[in-house]
Design a protein around this motif. Structure first.
Motif, mmCIF file in Angstrom:
data_model
loop_
_atom_site.group_PDB
_atom_site.id
_atom_site.type_symbol
_atom_site.label_atom_id
_atom_site.label_comp_id
_atom_site.label_asym_id
_atom_site.label_seq_id
_atom_site.Cartn_x
_atom_site.Cartn_y
_atom_site.Cartn_z
ATOM 1 N N GLU A 158 0.818 -1.213 0.000
ATOM 2 C CA GLU A 158 0.000 0.000 0.000
ATOM 3 C C GLU A 158 0.853 1.265 0.000
ATOM 4 N N ASN A 159 0.386 2.227 -0.775
ATOM 5 C CA ASN A 159 1.013 3.551 -0.844
ATOM 6 C C ASN A 159 2.482 3.478 -1.240
ATOM 7 N N TYR A 160 2.762 2.608 -2.208
ATOM 8 C CA TYR A 160 4.119 2.470 -2.725
ATOM 9 C C TYR A 160 4.018 2.304 -4.235
ATOM 10 N N LYS A 161 4.857 3.014 -4.974
ATOM 11 C CA LYS A 161 4.748 3.013 -6.433
ATOM 12 C C LYS A 161 5.528 1.902 -7.117
ATOM 13 N N GLY A 162 6.446 1.275 -6.425
ATOM 14 C CA GLY A 162 7.243 0.215 -7.035
ATOM 15 C C GLY A 162 6.488 -1.091 -7.168
ATOM 16 N N ASN A 163 7.097 -2.044 -7.841
ATOM 17 C CA ASN A 163 6.501 -3.364 -8.087
ATOM 18 C C ASN A 163 6.829 -4.291 -6.915
ATOM 19 N N VAL A 164 6.257 -3.957 -5.760
ATOM 20 C CA VAL A 164 6.549 -4.640 -4.500
ATOM 21 C C VAL A 164 5.247 -5.131 -3.876
ATOM 22 N N CYS A 165 5.247 -6.384 -3.471
ATOM 23 C CA CYS A 165 4.100 -6.893 -2.716
ATOM 24 C C CYS A 165 4.504 -7.000 -1.253
ATOM 25 N N GLU A 166 3.501 -7.172 -0.418
ATOM 26 C CA GLU A 166 3.744 -7.326 1.012
ATOM 27 C C GLU A 166 3.271 -8.699 1.455
ATOM 28 N N LEU A 167 4.099 -9.381 2.222
ATOM 29 C CA LEU A 167 3.687 -10.608 2.897
ATOM 30 C C LEU A 167 2.866 -10.158 4.092
ATOM 31 N N GLN A 168 1.591 -10.533 4.110
ATOM 32 C CA GLN A 168 0.667 -9.980 5.084
ATOM 33 C C GLN A 168 0.041 -11.058 5.960
ATOM 34 N N LYS A 169 -0.188 -10.690 7.187
ATOM 35 C CA LYS A 169 -0.984 -11.487 8.126
ATOM 36 C C LYS A 169 -0.551 -12.950 8.190
ATOM 37 N N MET A 170 0.747 -13.142 8.366
ATOM 38 C CA MET A 170 1.279 -14.492 8.518
ATOM 39 C C MET A 170 1.285 -14.839 10.005
ATOM 40 N N TYR A 171 0.365 -15.724 10.374
ATOM 41 C CA TYR A 171 0.225 -16.125 11.771
ATOM 42 C C TYR A 171 -0.085 -17.608 11.856
ATOM 43 N N PHE A 172 0.419 -18.227 12.916
ATOM 44 C CA PHE A 172 0.186 -19.646 13.176
ATOM 45 C C PHE A 172 -0.203 -19.842 14.635
ATOM 46 N N LEU A 173 -1.142 -20.752 14.863
ATOM 47 C CA LEU A 173 -1.443 -21.155 16.231
ATOM 48 C C LEU A 173 -0.201 -21.807 16.829
ATOM 49 N N GLU A 174 -0.077 -21.779 18.128
ATOM 50 C CA GLU A 174 1.122 -22.287 18.798
ATOM 51 C C GLU A 174 1.452 -23.724 18.393
ATOM 52 N N GLU A 175 0.438 -24.593 18.300
ATOM 53 C CA GLU A 175 0.710 -25.996 17.982
ATOM 54 C C GLU A 175 1.198 -26.211 16.557
ATOM 55 N N ALA A 176 1.083 -25.192 15.713
ATOM 56 C CA ALA A 176 1.520 -25.320 14.321
ATOM 57 C C ALA A 176 2.902 -24.712 14.086
ATOM 58 N N ARG A 177 3.471 -24.079 15.098
ATOM 59 C CA ARG A 177 4.769 -23.415 14.934
ATOM 60 C C ARG A 177 5.928 -24.410 15.034
ATOM 61 N N GLU A 178 7.031 -24.025 14.416
ATOM 62 C CA GLU A 178 8.289 -24.783 14.435
ATOM 63 C C GLU A 178 8.133 -26.193 13.880
ATOM 64 N N ARG A 179 7.291 -26.319 12.858
ATOM 65 C CA ARG A 179 7.088 -27.606 12.196
ATOM 66 C C ARG A 179 7.368 -27.520 10.702
ATOM 67 N N GLY A 180 7.927 -26.379 10.257
ATOM 68 C CA GLY A 180 8.237 -26.202 8.841
ATOM 69 C C GLY A 180 7.070 -25.678 8.015
ATOM 70 N N LEU A 181 5.923 -25.478 8.644
ATOM 71 C CA LEU A 181 4.751 -25.006 7.905
ATOM 72 C C LEU A 181 4.918 -23.551 7.468
ATOM 73 N N GLY A 182 5.554 -22.742 8.293
ATOM 74 C CA GLY A 182 5.790 -21.343 7.943
ATOM 75 C C GLY A 182 6.676 -21.200 6.725
ATOM 76 N N ALA A 183 7.754 -21.967 6.680
ATOM 77 C CA ALA A 183 8.653 -21.918 5.523
ATOM 78 C C ALA A 183 7.932 -22.359 4.257
ATOM 79 N N LYS A 184 7.099 -23.369 4.386
ATOM 80 C CA LYS A 184 6.348 -23.850 3.219
ATOM 81 C C LYS A 184 5.353 -22.788 2.744
ATOM 82 N N LEU A 185 4.678 -22.141 3.686
ATOM 83 C CA LEU A 185 3.716 -21.103 3.319
ATOM 84 C C LEU A 185 4.422 -19.904 2.682
ATOM 85 N N ILE A 186 5.560 -19.522 3.212
ATOM 86 C CA ILE A 186 6.338 -18.439 2.599
ATOM 87 C C ILE A 186 6.724 -18.822 1.174
#
Length: 171
Positions: A79-107
């Motif tokens: 938002e409010n940027y003229k370049g060809n840039v996207c933002e990684l937004q609202k990346m959140y995981f419940l506690e039981e889903a963290r540190e299992r490699g799911l974040g890296a896969k989603l990224i």
């Protein structure tokens, strides 16, 4: 949709997911002690995420485990940027889903989507004490910035990072 193992899939968000995703994001933010103003918690779009990602060059994904949403993230034009840039937004995981490699896969899925949309860079904002998230971002080739890009309205987020799409790691 991408199946990651027994009962785990990453798929595009559906309109019926709005309430579950908003509740997940708010739960994680409260759990982490995130300020309710100047962060995603206060975003007016939070209750209508599906509708907000129905625009060109935007996508939002959920991670489901045993048909329960345990994580999410999306990309959209910065938002409010003229370049060809996207933002990684609202990346959140419940506690039981963290540190299992799911974040890296989603990224990785978000990066592939950004590449398909023709973006040149992916930007993100986070909070200084979210060290585990920063570790993941660094591992996936994000670099720290000295100042924010665009104007997301998340003035409480004082850590800014950027990644070149060309540095996309392939499997």
């Amino acid at each position: 949709m991408e199946k990651l193992g027994i009962g785990i899939v990453i798929r595009e968000m559906q309109s019926t997911d709005n309430e579950k995703v908003a509740m997940l994001i708010r739960k994680v933010l409260v759990e982490l002690g995130v300020p309710k103003v100047g962060t995603a918690y206060a975003d007016t779009s939070l209750d209508q995420l599906f509708q907000n990602y129905q625009q060109p060059k935007a996508a939002f994904f959920v991670v489901e485990e045993q048909e329960r949403i345990v994580g999410c993230a999306g990309i959209a034009q910065l938002e409010n940027y003229k370049g060809n840039v996207c933002e990684l937004q609202k990346m959140y995981f419940l506690e039981e889903a963290r540190e299992r490699g799911l974040g890296a896969k989603l990224i990785h899925i978000c990066h592939t989507c950004a590449l398909d949309f023709g973006y040149e860079y992916i930007y993100l904002e986070t909070l200084p004490y979210m060290k585990a998230a920063q570790k993941l971002y660094l591992k996936t080739d994000f670099k720290y910035l000295q100042e924010p890009m665009g104007d997301t309205g998340h003035y409480s987020c004082s850590v800014w990072m950027l990644k070149s799409i060309r540095s996309l790691v392939t499997d």
